[in-house]
Design a protein around this motif. Structure first.
Motif, PDB file in Angstrom:
ATOM      1  N   ARG A  10     -14.668  58.233   3.780  1.00  0.00           N
ATOM      2  CA  ARG A  10     -14.437  57.455   2.555  1.00  0.00           C
ATOM      3  C   ARG A  10     -13.643  56.186   2.861  1.00  0.00           C
ATOM      4  O   ARG A  10     -13.937  55.115   2.329  1.00  0.00           O
ATOM      5  N   ALA A  11     -12.644  56.277   3.725  1.00  0.00           N
ATOM      6  CA  ALA A  11     -11.846  55.110   4.079  1.00  0.00           C
ATOM      7  C   ALA A  11     -12.689  54.082   4.828  1.00  0.00           C
ATOM      8  O   ALA A  11     -12.545  52.877   4.608  1.00  0.00           O
ATOM      9  N   GLN A  14     -15.008  52.402   2.245  1.00  0.00           N
ATOM     10  CA  GLN A  14     -14.255  51.474   1.401  1.00  0.00           C
ATOM     11  C   GLN A  14     -13.891  50.209   2.160  1.00  0.00           C
ATOM     12  O   GLN A  14     -13.927  49.113   1.596  1.00  0.00           O
ATOM     13  N   MET A  17     -17.037  48.090   2.358  1.00  0.00           N
ATOM     14  CA  MET A  17     -17.365  47.488   1.062  1.00  0.00           C
ATOM     15  C   MET A  17     -16.420  46.350   0.714  1.00  0.00           C
ATOM     16  O   MET A  17     -16.777  45.448  -0.036  1.00  0.00           O
ATOM     17  N   ALA A  18     -15.221  46.355   1.266  1.00  0.00           N
ATOM     18  CA  ALA A  18     -14.247  45.309   0.982  1.00  0.00           C
ATOM     19  C   ALA A  18     -14.543  44.030   1.749  1.00  0.00           C
ATOM     20  O   ALA A  18     -14.070  42.962   1.367  1.00  0.00           O
TER      21      ALA A  18
END
Length: 51
Positions: A10-11, A14, A17-18
């Motif tokens: 998940r990290a 994320q 996606m950033a």
């Protein structure tokens, strides 16, 4: 590689996606060529025809 093992999936997702959001924060204007050829909805146009 041990750094990647400690991060959760998940990290990592994320963080990936950033990345596009970071490019929006920069205040550099995009360099656009007026004679560049682009495709929009199946139409082949020059960018100058769109303005």
């Amino acid at each position: 590689m041990s750094f990647m093992k400690r991060m959760s999936r998940r990290a990592i997702v994320q963080a990936l996606m950033a990345l596009p959001a970071l490019s929006l924060l920069r205040n550099q204007p995009a360099v656009v060529d007026a004679d560049e050829i682009v495709e929009i909805n199946g139409w082949i146009l020059r960018r100058s025809d769109l303005a």
